[in-house]
Design a protein around this motif. Sequence first.
Motif: not given
Length: 462
Positions: A101-107, A125, A187
Motif C-alpha cells: 500500500n504505497p498510500d499508507d506506506l505499509t505492506c 513502488h 495505523t
Amino acid sequence: MTSVLLTALDRVLPADRITSDPDVLRALSSDEAEWAPVGAATAAVRARAESEVQAAVRVAAELGTPIVARGAGTGLSGGANAVDGCLLLDLSRMNAVVQINPDDLTCVVQPGVVNNDLKAAVAEHGLWYPPDPASAPWSTIGGNTATNAGGLCCLKYGVTRDYVLGLRAVVGGPAGYGTAVWLGRRTAKGVAGYDIAGLMVGSEGTLGVITEITLRLRPAPVGVPRTIVGAFTTLVDAGRAVALVTRLGLTPSALELLDRTCLNAARDWKNLDVEADAAVLLLARVDTPGDSGEAEAAAVADAFERSGALWAALSTDDVEAEALFEARRLAYPALERLGPVLTEDICVPRSKVPDMLAAIERIAAEHRVQIATIAHAGDGNLHPLMLSEPGDDAARIRAQQAFEQMLDAAIGFGGTVTAEHGVGLLKRGGLRRELDPGSLLLQQAIKDALDPRHLFNPGKVL
C-alpha cells in the motif's frame, strides 16, 4: 506416537503437506547454530495457509505434541532446532507478498517471504523496507520477526520491531490452541490495549506461530550514499573511532567493523576485488543528501583519523565500496566453509565498544581460541566468530568457554547477551545472568499465560 500423529494430521491436511521422511526431518530440524543440541522430530507439516497452521496446532495440542516453527533455518542460536517428539511447522512455503500500500506506506506479507525479495517487491513502488540482516538474501520475514533481526543499517533506521505494525498468529492459552488472532494495528499510531504484537516480536516462536505480518515502509532513499573506509592496526583503535563517532553526534546509515581474517575469507570465497592493508577496517555509509551529507562524511573520516587510523578516505570507486560491504555480509558463511564457527551476538553501550573489543582479545588469548570479528559497530553489536578445526573436541570446549566468558564481559559492561540472533538454546544461561530475577518471573508468567501447556518451542529462551 508417530503413527498416531500422522493419522491425526492426515485427517485434517492434504497428504502432500505432511512428511515423516527421516532425511527431510533431518534437513528441517536445525538452524545454523554450531554445537546447539538437536532433537528428533516426529513429523513435519509444510503449511501453505494459516488454516493449515491452525489445523496442525490443534492436532498437536490434542496429542500433547511440542510444536517448533521454522522458516529458512538461517538462525544462529538454535531457536529453530527440533526437540524430541516435536511437530515441525515449516512456514517457508507461505511466501506471498499479500499487499503493498504505497498510500499508507505499509505492506502485508506471509512469514516465508525472503527479506531481499520483499525489498525488491516494494522497490517497484518506490518504497523501502530497511531491516537488512546479513542473511537477507536467504532469511525470511517470519524468522526476522521472531528474533527481532537488525542488520547493517539499523544504526540509523532501526530493527524489525520498529517496522512491525501488526501481525496474525496462531496461539494457545485462553484463546484455545489453534485459534488465529490479529494483534497490533494498521495505523501509524495506536495505543489501544497492551502491545501484544510487540511482545510476539523477538519471542522466537515460544508464544505462538506468526502467520502474517503488517510492516511499515519508508520512501526509497534518494541520491548515492557516500562510503568512508578507515584502516586500523588494532581492534581497540577501531573501537575508539566508533565511540568518537557516537560522541560527536554523527549518525551514518551503517558503521561496520571487519577484521582481516573475515575480509580475506570472503574475498577468497567469492573472488571479491578487495584488499586489506591493516588488521581492521571500519566501513561507514552516509546517506544524508547534498552538502550536509558531504560534511557528515568528512566528519566521520576525521573521527577515524583522530582515533589512530592508518588512513581514512571517502571511497571514489562505487564498485570497490560495494565489494567491501559485500565482504561484510558474506563474512560468516565464508568462514563457515573453513570449519566450525561459533558466533557471538553481544551488544554493549557504544561508549564501551573499545573495552569490549579489548576483552575479546584477552579472552581469545586466555582460551587459545582464534577469534575473527565482525560488528554492527555503530550500535555496539559485536559478532566475534570463534573458529576451530573439525573434530577437535578440545578446541570446541575452549571456544564454548570463551563464548560464555564473552557473555559475562558484555553483561559487566552494561550490555546484553544477544542483540539480534535471539536466545534460542545457546544463551539461556546468559539470559538468566543478565536479567533481573523479577523480570525473569514476569517473563515466565507471560509464557505460562499464553502457552500454559508449554507446547510452542519448548526449552527455548526461558
